[in-house]
Write an enzyme that holds these catalytic residues in place. Sequence first.
Site, mmCIF file in Angstrom:
data_model
loop_
_atom_site.group_PDB
_atom_site.id
_atom_site.type_symbol
_atom_site.label_atom_id
_atom_site.label_comp_id
_atom_site.label_asym_id
_atom_site.label_seq_id
_atom_site.Cartn_x
_atom_site.Cartn_y
_atom_site.Cartn_z
ATOM 1 N N TRP A 186 8.113 -5.925 0.672
ATOM 2 C CA TRP A 186 8.975 -6.383 1.766
ATOM 3 C C TRP A 186 8.281 -7.403 2.673
ATOM 4 O O TRP A 186 8.930 -8.048 3.473
ATOM 5 C CB TRP A 186 9.455 -5.183 2.607
ATOM 6 C CG TRP A 186 8.336 -4.272 3.048
ATOM 7 C CD1 TRP A 186 7.972 -3.099 2.463
ATOM 8 C CD2 TRP A 186 7.415 -4.477 4.137
ATOM 9 N NE1 TRP A 186 6.886 -2.561 3.106
ATOM 10 C CE2 TRP A 186 6.535 -3.377 4.142
ATOM 11 C CE3 TRP A 186 7.262 -5.460 5.108
ATOM 12 C CZ2 TRP A 186 5.501 -3.258 5.081
ATOM 13 C CZ3 TRP A 186 6.238 -5.346 6.043
ATOM 14 C CH2 TRP A 186 5.378 -4.251 6.022
ATOM 15 N N LYS A 234 12.686 -6.481 -9.259
ATOM 16 C CA LYS A 234 13.188 -5.495 -8.294
ATOM 17 C C LYS A 234 12.535 -5.770 -6.949
ATOM 18 O O LYS A 234 11.348 -5.527 -6.770
ATOM 19 C CB LYS A 234 12.860 -4.056 -8.737
ATOM 20 C CG LYS A 234 13.493 -3.031 -7.816
ATOM 21 C CD LYS A 234 12.607 -1.837 -7.553
ATOM 22 C CE LYS A 234 13.145 -1.006 -6.420
ATOM 23 N NZ LYS A 234 12.878 -1.602 -5.087
ATOM 24 N N PRO A 235 13.311 -6.289 -5.990
ATOM 25 C CA PRO A 235 12.729 -6.528 -4.672
ATOM 26 C C PRO A 235 12.683 -5.236 -3.861
ATOM 27 O O PRO A 235 13.373 -4.262 -4.202
ATOM 28 C CB PRO A 235 13.732 -7.507 -4.045
ATOM 29 C CG PRO A 235 15.042 -7.187 -4.684
ATOM 30 C CD PRO A 235 14.732 -6.670 -6.076
ATOM 31 N N GLU A 290 -1.355 -6.538 -7.672
ATOM 32 C CA GLU A 290 -1.864 -7.146 -6.442
ATOM 33 C C GLU A 290 -1.673 -6.076 -5.371
ATOM 34 O O GLU A 290 -0.565 -5.882 -4.868
ATOM 35 C CB GLU A 290 -1.076 -8.434 -6.182
ATOM 36 C CG GLU A 290 -1.828 -9.423 -5.345
ATOM 37 C CD GLU A 290 -1.499 -9.231 -3.900
ATOM 38 O OE1 GLU A 290 -2.213 -8.432 -3.250
ATOM 39 O OE2 GLU A 290 -0.558 -9.860 -3.434
ATOM 40 N N LEU A 291 -2.764 -5.350 -5.096
ATOM 41 C CA LEU A 291 -2.638 -4.096 -4.339
ATOM 42 C C LEU A 291 -3.235 -4.201 -2.940
ATOM 43 O O LEU A 291 -3.366 -5.287 -2.392
ATOM 44 C CB LEU A 291 -3.273 -2.966 -5.168
ATOM 45 C CG LEU A 291 -2.751 -2.872 -6.613
ATOM 46 C CD1 LEU A 291 -3.472 -1.803 -7.412
ATOM 47 C CD2 LEU A 291 -1.244 -2.638 -6.638
ATOM 48 N N CYS A 317 -1.411 -8.289 3.002
ATOM 49 C CA CYS A 317 -2.520 -7.623 2.313
ATOM 50 C C CYS A 317 -3.852 -8.347 2.521
ATOM 51 O O CYS A 317 -4.911 -7.765 2.302
ATOM 52 C CB CYS A 317 -2.215 -7.504 0.831
ATOM 53 S SG CYS A 317 -1.759 -9.088 0.110
ATOM 54 N N GLU A 363 -6.188 0.385 5.481
ATOM 55 C CA GLU A 363 -5.495 -0.820 5.918
ATOM 56 C C GLU A 363 -4.477 -0.425 7.004
ATOM 57 O O GLU A 363 -3.629 0.439 6.774
ATOM 58 C CB GLU A 363 -4.760 -1.350 4.678
ATOM 59 C CG GLU A 363 -4.308 -2.757 4.730
ATOM 60 C CD GLU A 363 -3.711 -3.191 3.382
ATOM 61 O OE1 GLU A 363 -3.348 -2.345 2.549
ATOM 62 O OE2 GLU A 363 -3.622 -4.406 3.177
#
Length: 495
Positions: free
Chosen positions: A168, A192-193, A267-268, A301, A398
Amino acid sequence: MTSAAMKAPGASLPIKDKALLRQQCYIDGQWVNADSGKTIDVTNPATGEVLATIPNMGAAETKRAIEAANAAWPAWRKKTAKERAVLLRKWYELMMAAQEDLAIILTAEQGKPLAEAKGEIAYGASYIEWFAEEAKRVYGDVIPGHQADKRIVVTKEPVGVVAAITPWNFPNAMITRKIAPALAAGCTVVGKPATQTPLSALAIVELAERAGIPKGVINMVTGSATAIGGEMTGNPIVRKLTFTGSTEIGKILMAQCAATVKKTSMELGGNAPFIVFDDADLDAAVEGALMSKFRNTGQTCVCANRIYVQDGVYDAFAEKLKAAVAKMKIGDGLKGETQQGPLIDMKAVAKVEEHIADAVSKGAKVAAGGKRHALGGSFFEPTILTGVTQDMAVAKEETFGPLAPLFRFKTEEEVIKLANDTEFGLASYFYARDIGRVWRVAEQVEYGIVGINTGIISSEVAPFGGVKESGNGREGSKYGIDDYVEIKYMCMGGI
Ligand SMILES: O=CCCCC(=O)O
């Protein structure tokens, strides 16, 4: 209120091209509802207003989308690279022509200031432009044979049907930087957004359709993450899953993909260190910290998560950062000069509050902000904490919010250890002028991305991605297309 008097969802959005506000999914070239007819509300995090509803789809619709992508694949991969590039270029141009409307939709559903949203549309479109060009450069190799009568030829082929799950926080750019290289390489896609921000995704699919991308090449489904993700990872037709999101969910998806040995790009999460050495240009470091930390209200991120400042400049840096933060304008992203929008939801607010409370209970001081903003809802004051130490939660996790924790350090050796003391390895930053130090630190930090004397590192021409538990694969740059091709080696004998 009668239904005639009720405002249509999204009616308040000042977009010129109302057809961009799509409220259906796109499967095999058709705009469709969920089989059940069920919908999910999409709300504006700044106002709570319902902007639109989207289909609440599950496994059955996802399966159909995957089958459509598979049916479209042979014709799409057979096109010449130039033919695919022409369509991608057209899509890019339509996106740039609709930049203002797309930005308004993005801000309305996500909250970021309109100027940032416009920047994201241009950034997102730049991946399409870039990969339209790269489509033509998927070169192979000829390797000298290992025997006199043999020749070795290496070609690169599209991996096949790609599933793409996007977050998001960047509802436009995270989609384009997955779909564009996939399409350029000759793959077809089911996307899938995130449920909070599907409208940007559906709007750009509308533009892809207008650009003439054939039916089935791009499909977009919205709804239950578990059901859609389960089908995407379980269905053997899908040959690759690309995901941007948390490490926690990434691990689950990777485990699910293992059963059919799919390729993955992940991409975490990050826990970016931002280091300011004694020899740094302090004003530049403050500017870089502001950009890195408060981009998208800290919900990126690659946002600085831990700011390490060397002893000799700690107090001066803290003062300058405090002065800069005091000038930030907080508000509805669609209004005026807003620089900081709301957080995505109240869960995000709770996480920031937890990190502040934990740090303060262990001795940190609130130098600026520290609480919910008077605007209410999910608005939060940009916050600076001083006296932050490694035992506090913010050093390990984070925050994903507007919290700048300042850690103090003494030596280069010490700060490199601290910076690497995390399971994450996405982005890192440092400010220094000594050239020897610049090389030493750049080479020793265990991160996929290192910003040196800059707080902004993102570009379609650069390889974006992390090491350790921040993921695998790279997005953007000449390397980005590698994630969407398989290498085939032909051993030619009898020569
Ligand atoms: O949360 C990650 C989004 C990445 C944004 C960027 O490309 O800078």
